[in-house]
Design a protein around this motif. Sequence first.
Motif, PDB file in Angstrom:
ATOM      1  N   SER A   4       0.671  -1.136  -0.003  1.00  0.00           N
ATOM      2  CA  SER A   4       0.430  -0.142   0.147  1.00  0.00           C
ATOM      3  C   SER A   4       0.906   1.255   0.109  1.00  0.00           C
ATOM      4  O   SER A   4       0.497   2.310  -0.080  1.00  0.00           O
ATOM      5  CB  SER A   4      -1.264   0.194   1.419  1.00  0.00           C
ATOM      6  N   THR A   8     -15.406   0.597   3.216  1.00  0.00           N
ATOM      7  CA  THR A   8     -14.546   1.420   4.224  1.00  0.00           C
ATOM      8  C   THR A   8     -13.489   0.311   4.835  1.00  0.00           C
ATOM      9  O   THR A   8     -12.508  -0.799   4.389  1.00  0.00           O
ATOM     10  CB  THR A   8     -15.142   0.570   5.873  1.00  0.00           C
ATOM     11  N   TYR A   9     -12.572   1.279   5.593  1.00  0.00           N
ATOM     12  CA  TYR A   9     -11.087   0.351   5.436  1.00  0.00           C
ATOM     13  C   TYR A   9     -10.916  -0.204   6.925  1.00  0.00           C
ATOM     14  O   TYR A   9     -10.908   1.237   7.513  1.00  0.00           O
ATOM     15  CB  TYR A   9      -9.937   1.777   4.904  1.00  0.00           C
ATOM     16  N   ASP A  64      -7.500  -1.459   9.369  1.00  0.00           N
ATOM     17  CA  ASP A  64      -6.358  -0.890   9.696  1.00  0.00           C
ATOM     18  C   ASP A  64      -5.663  -2.339  10.651  1.00  0.00           C
ATOM     19  O   ASP A  64      -6.060  -2.328  11.106  1.00  0.00           O
ATOM     20  CB  ASP A  64      -6.022   0.430  10.378  1.00  0.00           C
ATOM     21  N   TYR A 106      -1.238   4.842   8.445  1.00  0.00           N
ATOM     22  CA  TYR A 106      -2.254   3.990   8.305  1.00  0.00           C
ATOM     23  C   TYR A 106      -2.832   5.582   7.166  1.00  0.00           C
ATOM     24  O   TYR A 106      -4.107   5.030   6.160  1.00  0.00           O
ATOM     25  CB  TYR A 106      -2.848   5.299   9.764  1.00  0.00           C
ATOM     26  N   GLU A 107      -2.025   6.624   6.598  1.00  0.00           N
ATOM     27  CA  GLU A 107      -2.642   7.081   5.243  1.00  0.00           C
ATOM     28  C   GLU A 107      -2.162   6.766   4.221  1.00  0.00           C
ATOM     29  O   GLU A 107      -3.540   6.610   3.292  1.00  0.00           O
ATOM     30  CB  GLU A 107      -1.877   8.366   5.733  1.00  0.00           C
ATOM     31  N   ARG A 122      -4.999   4.236   2.819  1.00  0.00           N
ATOM     32  CA  ARG A 122      -6.139   5.595   2.497  1.00  0.00           C
ATOM     33  C   ARG A 122      -6.414   6.711   1.040  1.00  0.00           C
ATOM     34  O   ARG A 122      -7.440   6.898   0.330  1.00  0.00           O
ATOM     35  CB  ARG A 122      -6.141   6.111   4.024  1.00  0.00           C
ATOM     36  N   ASP A 123      -4.597   7.127   1.265  1.00  0.00           N
ATOM     37  CA  ASP A 123      -4.630   8.101   0.001  1.00  0.00           C
ATOM     38  C   ASP A 123      -4.817   7.202  -1.181  1.00  0.00           C
ATOM     39  O   ASP A 123      -5.866   7.500  -2.122  1.00  0.00           O
ATOM     40  CB  ASP A 123      -3.297   8.365   0.368  1.00  0.00           C
ATOM     41  N   LYS A 132      -8.224   6.941  -2.098  1.00  0.00           N
ATOM     42  CA  LYS A 132      -8.614   7.793  -2.651  1.00  0.00           C
ATOM     43  C   LYS A 132      -8.969   8.216  -3.604  1.00  0.00           C
ATOM     44  O   LYS A 132      -9.680   9.153  -4.196  1.00  0.00           O
ATOM     45  CB  LYS A 132      -9.159   9.214  -1.106  1.00  0.00           C
ATOM     46  N   LEU A 162     -15.552   6.136   0.405  1.00  0.00           N
ATOM     47  CA  LEU A 162     -14.588   5.497   1.658  1.00  0.00           C
ATOM     48  C   LEU A 162     -15.419   6.421   2.886  1.00  0.00           C
ATOM     49  O   LEU A 162     -15.268   7.216   3.407  1.00  0.00           O
ATOM     50  CB  LEU A 162     -13.153   5.946   1.462  1.00  0.00           C
ATOM     51  N   GLU A 172     -15.326   5.895   7.373  1.00  0.00           N
ATOM     52  CA  GLU A 172     -14.419   5.629   8.225  1.00  0.00           C
ATOM     53  C   GLU A 172     -15.078   4.643   9.796  1.00  0.00           C
ATOM     54  O   GLU A 172     -16.618   5.136   9.278  1.00  0.00           O
ATOM     55  CB  GLU A 172     -13.594   6.338   8.910  1.00  0.00           C
ATOM     56  N   LYS A 219      -7.267   3.201  12.550  1.00  0.00           N
ATOM     57  CA  LYS A 219      -5.863   3.713  13.014  1.00  0.00           C
ATOM     58  C   LYS A 219      -5.062   2.895  14.347  1.00  0.00           C
ATOM     59  O   LYS A 219      -5.163   1.922  14.118  1.00  0.00           O
ATOM     60  CB  LYS A 219      -5.760   5.490  12.792  1.00  0.00           C
TER      61      LYS A 219
END
Lengths: 490, 417
Positions: free
Chosen positions: B265, B288-289, B291, B321-322, B325-326, B329, B336, B338, B343
């Motif tokens: 990722s 939804t993600y 972690d 974490y980001e 998600r990035d 997105k 997305l 949450e 996290k």
Amino acid sequence: MALERDVYREFEDVVGAEYICDDPAIMPSYHGVEHAAVVLPANTAQVQAIIKLCNKHKLPFSAVSTAWTGMFSPGTIYIEMRRMNRIIEINEKNMYAVVEPYVISAQLQAELFKRGLHLNVKGAGTQCSALLRGHGHLDQSTSGDDRNHLAIEWVTPEGEIVRSGALGSVNEWFCGDGPGPSLRAILTSAVPPGVTPGVFTKAAVKLYHYPGPAKFPIQGKSPKYTLSEIPPNMMARYYSFPSVEKMWEAELKLGENEICFELMGFNVSMVAANITTCNEDEERIFKQMDKEKLGPGFFVIIAGNSAADFAFKKKALEQIISESGGQSLKSVEDPETEGILLCQCIRISASIRETFRPGGMFKSIPIMGQRDLTIKWAVGAGEAKLPLIEKGYIVDDSGGFFGWGVEQGHVGKTEIFCKFDPQDPEAEKAVEGWHKEQSERAFKERYFALLMGPVADDVAPAMSNFNVWWDKITQAFDPNGIAPQGGPLV
Amino acid sequence: MKEEIGMGVEQYKGDMNMCCRCSCCKFIPLQQVSGYEYTYVCPSIARYEYHSYSGGGRMNIGAAALKDGFNYTDRLLDIVYNCQMCGACGVSCNYAMDMEVQEAINEFRIKCVEDGHTHPELDKVIKLLRKQGSMVPATGKRGDWAEGLDLKDATKEKVDVLYHVGCLTSYDENMHKLAKATAKILQKAGVDFGIAGEAETCCGGRAFQMGYREDFLKQAKKNMALIKKAGIKTVVTSCADGYQAFKVLYDQHRLKGNLEVLHISEYIDKLIREGKLKLKKKLDISVTYHDPCRLGRLGEPWIHWEGKKIKKYRRGTNGVYEPPRDVLKSIPGINLSEMTRIKEYAWCCGAGGGVNESNPEFAEWTALNRIDEATSTGAEAIVSACPWCEKTFNKAIEKIGSRLKVYDIVELAAKAI
């Protein structure tokens, strides 16, 4: 101290095999005491059955929620109320919530915020029971102690179920004093669900209007959470004063004028603890703030229901502070710091950062009483900390103490503690010495009396021998002498 | 005195004694609590109720054992092995406290194994590891999934990047899609990569979680020998366990050297930012993600320490974490949402710490809790970045007949190319 097997089976028949355990392996996590068994009831009927068995077999019991602290004797039936964790009702119209013992304040608070309501959060923190009686930083706007209890469902030490107040007469939760049996002084002499004779299985807690956001705009990652913006019509500040007298003068005026959402008489050491994420940073920031402050002070949150209301409160606050010669701590005016404190002091309440983090242990003298009197005592107790600080036995907080007023502020909580490393026997001994000396001084000089510890035997005659009456009451409710006696419980 | 690797639970005596029993370890950070639901962060206390099963309970038990001796009973071992070793208790504790929680709990588990008090189901897994170099039964050859893809053999040709596939992805046919998707992405981006194929062996990460340090070390040394021999500078993996192993555990045990370790990722995110990969195809899906513990809070780089006490604590702040998600997105059409627990305070999928093998019922219970939370967001799918999370979620979804879909991030990224 294992139960006899047939007795064990009787308890097992009540809660099920999965929810009773007397294995020595678990006892270290239960305060390191060899309990007779740890029992987890699911409902009031099970609690009642457990208490009746305790009476039958003359087994002492203690009932706890999260049990951060407590005093327990070996051989006790330890009733852990974990499985009783429901929010029974949130009554917005009549402004009460009914909870079981293991609903934590954070859960209830979050649900209430969505509804424009909140509750008094006890200083121990929002990870503790919402049912808990006690003091917290919101006492000026949400009162404190037992005033926030309405009706209570109580299992007596003999195993009867008593419903107090309106619950006992009209099956409503809105009032703890009537119509129906008001047992306020008996039920709330200490802290539910234990220590008070018997077990609280449900209680209604008073709710208050909440002018803040449903959710704080938190950003960042643990351990540093900040706010992306200060919520509208809210402000947090720390004010210090040239003297204790001036601080008290301002505190009382703020209380009487009902300005504050929260007033917490932190010392700057505690402010530093709350805004930093490790001990090293705390030490550095404390030194900075210690130089910045004028003298003793307090932390304030104001929250307006509207822009006009906020503007009025801000103006009144600033005027009162100015009249008492107070000064705002610039560090706290920084929006990032302000946001951290706003969120921390509402969503978490007392922070473990300010108590356990620095040394691993703290020993405290807390007292509920007339604020101006207890503050005077606390000044002396703080001065007595200085030699211990110099010798490196306790964390340096410049001899600070803290506290806050309840409602209009005449009565309130004053507390002072020493933070130390419990692995250092010399430090522990020094702290014990300080604690004994200051407790005795409080009584000798007639500031207040602690009901436990070295002066307890002298206190009762000075207070109409209250203990004789209390003993009669507890014996009447607890003829087998199995309910826990005394000791703070969180 | 440096931290002594293998010195064991004794080096965390002070930390264990510091536990004040505040119960914060049971819950997500308190200011993140947004309602009555989804407040708990520790699956073990949430399921088993006795305080002993919480992070704090484990610390109290450890402190007592160090003082009074280790007395192994069935109940103690039940407490020890019913823990996903997910690290959530440590994050919540370390919001306020300066004390090491996760490593103390790890070392207690390792001590149990060293003292011969193992779990029979985990012994079976380790027996397999010793025999086949895999945490799952080896069906066919390790690189079979790559047939026809014309991928470089990193043990024979010089490559910039080694793609470490991982045991579950290599041997579980249902997971081959993850390896294929990863390969597709790397090929599309023009990355010079290879796989080790049959020469690849288990990273050892799950063995470490289970408490078998010696087996972990053997695997670690084998992997680093292969990497050194092949002149590999960068390892990319699509398994969170593998990521934590290479990035954190190998470093902790002073085996990693200067090896660069990236999760896929992170790598995809990097490739997108460098303009080497474009995700253009629209995927109309609400997700939804989730972690993964070992990519997030436990994927935080190791901090070596000296002296009697840790000076700088790892608190879950610097996990990955980001980037996932990035990446999500950047996929057109992805919506997305949450969950509450995300996290550094994400709820575990249930599979870690050997629980997947030693107590599948508990693993499933944990996963169902997460599925419930994912469903509550209204998302059509839960996306993760670890094959163990995906497998565990799929099993739980199948059990209850949920319509929630499960994807790995590489699957969605590959679809969007």
